[in-house]
Design an enzyme around this catalytic site. Sequence first.
Site, short mmCIF file in Angstrom:
data_model
loop_
_atom_site.label_atom_id
_atom_site.label_comp_id
_atom_site.label_asym_id
_atom_site.label_seq_id
_atom_site.Cartn_x
_atom_site.Cartn_y
_atom_site.Cartn_z
N ASN A 85 -80.57 -21.63 48.69
CA ASN A 85 -79.67 -20.61 48.17
C ASN A 85 -79.98 -20.30 46.70
O ASN A 85 -81.06 -20.60 46.21
CB ASN A 85 -78.20 -21.00 48.40
CG ASN A 85 -77.34 -19.79 48.77
OD1 ASN A 85 -77.34 -18.79 48.08
ND2 ASN A 85 -76.63 -19.90 49.87
N ARG A 86 -79.01 -19.74 46.00
CA ARG A 86 -79.27 -19.14 44.69
C ARG A 86 -78.84 -20.04 43.54
O ARG A 86 -77.81 -20.72 43.61
CB ARG A 86 -78.55 -17.79 44.58
CG ARG A 86 -79.10 -16.76 45.57
CD ARG A 86 -78.23 -15.50 45.63
NE ARG A 86 -78.86 -14.49 46.47
CZ ARG A 86 -78.68 -14.40 47.80
NH1 ARG A 86 -77.88 -15.26 48.42
NH2 ARG A 86 -79.30 -13.46 48.49
N HIS A 111 -83.89 -20.20 46.99
CA HIS A 111 -84.57 -21.08 47.95
C HIS A 111 -85.72 -21.87 47.34
O HIS A 111 -86.80 -21.97 47.93
CB HIS A 111 -85.05 -20.27 49.14
CG HIS A 111 -83.95 -19.70 49.99
ND1 HIS A 111 -82.70 -20.27 50.07
CD2 HIS A 111 -83.92 -18.61 50.82
CE1 HIS A 111 -81.95 -19.56 50.90
NE2 HIS A 111 -82.66 -18.55 51.36
N HIS A 182 -83.67 -22.58 57.81
CA HIS A 182 -83.39 -21.14 57.76
C HIS A 182 -83.79 -20.44 59.06
O HIS A 182 -84.39 -19.37 59.04
CB HIS A 182 -84.13 -20.52 56.57
CG HIS A 182 -83.49 -19.27 56.03
ND1 HIS A 182 -83.36 -18.13 56.77
CD2 HIS A 182 -82.96 -19.00 54.81
CE1 HIS A 182 -82.79 -17.18 56.03
NE2 HIS A 182 -82.53 -17.70 54.84
N ALA A 183 -83.43 -21.05 60.19
CA ALA A 183 -83.71 -20.40 61.47
C ALA A 183 -82.88 -19.13 61.60
O ALA A 183 -81.68 -19.12 61.30
CB ALA A 183 -83.40 -21.34 62.63
N TYR A 184 -83.54 -18.07 62.03
CA TYR A 184 -82.88 -16.81 62.37
C TYR A 184 -82.63 -16.83 63.88
O TYR A 184 -83.57 -16.78 64.67
CB TYR A 184 -83.76 -15.62 62.03
CG TYR A 184 -83.76 -15.19 60.59
CD1 TYR A 184 -82.91 -14.20 60.13
CD2 TYR A 184 -84.65 -15.75 59.68
CE1 TYR A 184 -82.93 -13.77 58.82
CE2 TYR A 184 -84.68 -15.34 58.36
CZ TYR A 184 -83.81 -14.35 57.93
OH TYR A 184 -83.84 -13.93 56.62
N ASP A 255 -73.20 -12.72 53.99
CA ASP A 255 -74.19 -13.58 53.33
C ASP A 255 -73.41 -14.46 52.35
O ASP A 255 -73.59 -14.39 51.14
CB ASP A 255 -75.24 -12.74 52.60
CG ASP A 255 -76.43 -13.58 52.12
OD1 ASP A 255 -76.48 -14.79 52.43
OD2 ASP A 255 -77.31 -13.03 51.43
N GLU A 321 -76.68 -21.70 57.90
CA GLU A 321 -77.42 -22.63 57.05
C GLU A 321 -76.45 -23.68 56.49
O GLU A 321 -75.63 -23.39 55.63
CB GLU A 321 -78.11 -21.88 55.91
CG GLU A 321 -79.07 -20.80 56.38
CD GLU A 321 -79.37 -19.80 55.29
OE1 GLU A 321 -80.09 -20.17 54.34
OE2 GLU A 321 -78.89 -18.65 55.37
#
Length: 357
Positions: A85-86, A111, A182-184, A255, A321
């Site tokens: 994340n940020r 990330h 980070h699976a989509y 998000d 996540e």
Amino acid sequence: MTHYTLPKARNFEHQISGKNTHLITLENSRGMAVALSDYGARIVSLLVPDKHGNPTDVVLGFDSIKGYLAADEQYHGVTVGRFANRIANGRFTIDGETFYIEPNNGANALHGGANGFHSRIWDRRIVYKEKADFYYVAADGEEGFPGKLSVMVKYRLTDNNELIISYRAQTDKPTVINLTNHAYFNLNGEGNGDIHNHILQIQAANYLPVDEHQIPTGVPAPVENTPFDFRTPKLIGQDIMQPDDQLIKGNGGYDHNYILDTEALAKKRPVATVRSPVTGINLEVLTTEPGLQFYTGNFLTGKDKGKRGNPYEKHGAFCLETQHFPDSPNQLDFPTTLLLPGHVFESQTIYRFSVVK
């Protein structure tokens, strides 16, 4: 009927920065299979039987290593680190010393920086057909983070159709750490439309609103009477197009970090459940982490074409996540992400699959 298969191993044999890449496959006795790559210690494919018993690939990705190297979206299925994340302005302080991570997401470091764990070739060890371990040692100062960090990520596929991901890390200097996968996911099948028809439940009464830079304001907010309320199951698409300020700041979707209910965590119950009415595939998420970033693929553009050649469009997937909170090194009221020498970081997340007919 769509026929899903695992990618071919030979398509993942490549060399990056002098290290060879591979595809590793795990299988269980119930028709579930997982393909993993040592490029980013990532999930490439995840085949799950649907309500008719047909294997369905529920994870976005590509059928070759070259697809990942050329991708518009870098994070498909990866192990994210050293800090998921940020981090606001790419800066944080430990013991009075300021560290700087080159921003790669506007003003933020995202990330782990431009060359975070997602872009590294991990060492690997395969144990039978149901286990694979990945190892990486991040140098002191790599991407600006302090401390030599030794990381292990273990994948285990059980006969209960669980993919268990366990993380472990140690450092030789005080540092910060936040690891996730980070699976989509698209439970209709990868590249098979948007995920608006998925039914989602999240065990969280509060979430973290963000500012215009997608950094948490630091003040948790109740989900009640907002589009963020998933305490009872509802369609992901039910409120996603609402003119809500927070959805707008997420680039037209979710998000955001949810503050998981401590009772669900303590009793090791699922913190999130998602189901596709098309395939009947049901996903439960269990974790030891305090937060869950719910992301609806708002920055997918259709430029990337997946394993069957279909474009990955906006809202074409969701991510759940499990993690500590964004920007934690700069927000002292959040659970700490500080890791000290002599201490061990450990975390576990379980993705459990079943079918609801």
